[in-house]
Design an enzyme around this catalytic site. Structure first.
Site, PDB file in Angstrom:
ATOM      1  N   ASP A  59      28.658 -35.145   7.309  1.00 42.89           N
ATOM      2  CA  ASP A  59      29.614 -34.819   8.374  1.00 42.89           C
ATOM      3  C   ASP A  59      29.560 -35.811   9.517  1.00 42.89           C
ATOM      4  O   ASP A  59      30.360 -35.736  10.444  1.00 42.89           O
ATOM      5  CB  ASP A  59      29.281 -33.434   8.956  1.00 42.89           C
ATOM      6  CG  ASP A  59      29.941 -32.323   8.177  1.00 42.89           C
ATOM      7  OD1 ASP A  59      30.975 -32.600   7.537  1.00 42.89           O
ATOM      8  OD2 ASP A  59      29.421 -31.205   8.196  1.00 42.89           O
ATOM      9  N   LYS A 117      32.556 -28.740  14.877  1.00 42.21           N
ATOM     10  CA  LYS A 117      33.492 -29.195  13.830  1.00 42.21           C
ATOM     11  C   LYS A 117      33.881 -27.991  12.993  1.00 42.21           C
ATOM     12  O   LYS A 117      33.014 -27.223  12.578  1.00 42.21           O
ATOM     13  CB  LYS A 117      32.781 -30.243  12.965  1.00 42.21           C
ATOM     14  CG  LYS A 117      33.456 -30.545  11.646  1.00 42.21           C
ATOM     15  CD  LYS A 117      32.469 -30.520  10.459  1.00 42.21           C
ATOM     16  CE  LYS A 117      31.974 -29.142  10.132  1.00 42.21           C
ATOM     17  NZ  LYS A 117      31.218 -29.019   8.864  1.00 42.21           N
TER      18      LYS A 117
HETATM   19  P1  ATP Z   1      27.036 -28.603   8.714  1.00 50.29           P
HETATM   20  O1  ATP Z   1      28.312 -27.982   9.169  1.00 50.29           O
HETATM   21  O2  ATP Z   1      27.026 -30.101   8.784  1.00 50.29           O
HETATM   22  O3  ATP Z   1      26.493 -28.031   7.450  1.00 50.29           O
HETATM   23  P2  ATP Z   1      25.344 -26.928  10.192  1.00 50.29           P
HETATM   24  O4  ATP Z   1      26.041 -26.377  11.396  1.00 50.29           O
HETATM   25  O5  ATP Z   1      25.318 -26.036   8.997  1.00 50.29           O
HETATM   26  O6  ATP Z   1      25.970 -28.292   9.843  1.00 50.29           O
HETATM   27  P3  ATP Z   1      23.134 -27.909  11.772  1.00 50.29           P
HETATM   28  O7  ATP Z   1      23.490 -27.168  13.012  1.00 50.29           O
HETATM   29  O8  ATP Z   1      23.309 -29.366  11.773  1.00 50.29           O
HETATM   30  O9  ATP Z   1      23.841 -27.285  10.492  1.00 50.29           O
HETATM   31  O10 ATP Z   1      21.601 -27.514  11.452  1.00 50.29           O
HETATM   32  C1  ATP Z   1      21.019 -27.587  10.172  1.00 50.29           C
HETATM   33  C2  ATP Z   1      19.471 -27.654  10.321  1.00 50.29           C
HETATM   34  O11 ATP Z   1      19.137 -28.927  10.874  1.00 50.29           O
HETATM   35  C3  ATP Z   1      18.896 -26.623  11.276  1.00 50.29           C
HETATM   36  O12 ATP Z   1      18.278 -25.604  10.540  1.00 50.29           O
HETATM   37  C4  ATP Z   1      17.902 -27.370  12.173  1.00 50.29           C
HETATM   38  O13 ATP Z   1      16.557 -27.021  11.894  1.00 50.29           O
HETATM   39  C5  ATP Z   1      18.078 -28.829  11.844  1.00 50.29           C
HETATM   40  N1  ATP Z   1      18.537 -29.652  12.980  1.00 50.29           N
HETATM   41  C6  ATP Z   1      18.271 -30.962  13.123  1.00 50.29           C
HETATM   42  N2  ATP Z   1      18.866 -31.450  14.225  1.00 50.29           N
HETATM   43  C7  ATP Z   1      19.549 -30.426  14.801  1.00 50.29           C
HETATM   44  C8  ATP Z   1      20.357 -30.326  15.962  1.00 50.29           C
HETATM   45  N3  ATP Z   1      20.577 -31.379  16.767  1.00 50.29           N
HETATM   46  N4  ATP Z   1      20.939 -29.135  16.226  1.00 50.29           N
HETATM   47  C9  ATP Z   1      20.713 -28.063  15.406  1.00 50.29           C
HETATM   48  N5  ATP Z   1      19.930 -28.119  14.322  1.00 50.29           N
HETATM   49  C10 ATP Z   1      19.341 -29.279  13.998  1.00 50.29           C
END
Ligand code: ATP
Length: 276
Positions: free
Chosen positions: A130, A14
């Protein structure tokens, strides 16, 4: 009867083309106004209904991703009320501002709906702000705390290169470092954009309010943006979500690939994409 045949799902990255923080609710949640699109790069999942939930994480970006109840895919199965055997093939960097976890969880919900014939239970926002927009991944305007979703008419072909410099930025820390939560929203009505250049020009009047605090917390994000903005093919460069992934918009896929080839640095995740 739930089918025990595996269901394959794709969990696209996203991208927040804009992200205005427009206020803060009394419960602490931030109000947003954001233009969200999805990329043709993402994680791949295989989901099979089971008597108890099990998660296995594979793929080039599996390192550090939990394979237990902390993983959002596990929480998604709990939310659906259907234990599942889930293989998560991870291609997206974690904690990267591109909604990897949310998109994975939404993919599990779609897979379980398909496997069981039941609809996705309401309240998916409890899994993350999200999550609701990731359930039907298509270009949308996101408002409220992420629950007000207005799908957009089809966008012109837009291409981009995504660059993550390998630093994890914790979303709560970025919000804590935000100078003001009361910023103007985007324009009330969104125009139709005939092509990528017009969209990029229009986006110049929008912002990602989380970019300045993220750059302070992780200055390498500023370096990525400077390098992207110097590329002749770059129409607009900005950070997505709370970072650290940044994008540069281009008019063609070949131009995105040209930037990717030029900008690659060991340890950086650099990915040409097409956005929808
Ligand atoms: P957003 O854009 O919603 O802020 P993001 O890309 O910053 O998302 P995620 O990739 O969802 O963040 O990961 C945030 C934290 O969640 C990671 O540090 C990880 O430990 C944990 N986590 C839980 N489930 C997942 C998953 N399926 N994939 C990656 N990380 C995950």
């Amino acid at each position: 009867m739930p089918t025990e045949r595996p269901v394959q799902e794709f969990a696209p990255a996203k991208i927040n083309l804009s992200l205005h923080v427009t206020g803060r609710r009394s419960d602490g949640y931030h109000l947003l106004d954001s233009l969200v699109v999805f990329a043709d790069v993402g994680d791949h999942l295989q989901v099979t209904t089971a008597s108890e939930t099990r998660v296995s994480v594979t793929g080039p970006r599996a390192d550090g991703v939990p394979d237990d109840a902390r993983n959002l895919v596990w929480k998604a199965a709990d939310h659906f009320g259907q234990p599942a055997d889930i293989t998560l093939d991870k291609y997206l960097p974690a904690a990267a501002g591109i909604g990897g976890g949310s998109s994975d969880a939404a993919a599990v919900l779609r897979a379980l709906a398909q496997a069981t014939g039941r609809s996705i239970p309401p309240g998916t926002d409890r899994l993350g702000a999200d999550l609701p927009v990731c359930i039907a991944p298509q270009a949308a305007r996101l408002q409220g705390v992420g629950e007000l979703i207005t799908p957009l008419p089809p966008l012109p072909a837009i291409h981009a290169v995504l660059v993550n410099p390998g630093v994890e930025v914790a979303t709560p820390k970025v919000f804590a470092a935000l100078r003001s939560a009361d910023n103007p929203p985007m324009f009330a009505t969104l125009p139709q954009w005939p092509d990528a250049a017009t969209l990029a020009q229009w986006l110049r009047g929008t912002r990602n309010d989380l970019e300045p605090p993220s750059v302070i917390l992780a200055p390498v994000i500023g370096d990525v943006l400077t390098r992207l903005r110097r590329q002749p093919e770059c129409l607009l460069a900005r950070m997505s979500g709370s970072g650290a992934t940044c994008f540069a918009l281009t008019t063609t896929r070949a131009r995105a690939e040209a930037i990717a080839a030029r900008i690659a640095v060991p340890g950086w995740w650099v990915q040409p994409v097409t956005l929808t």
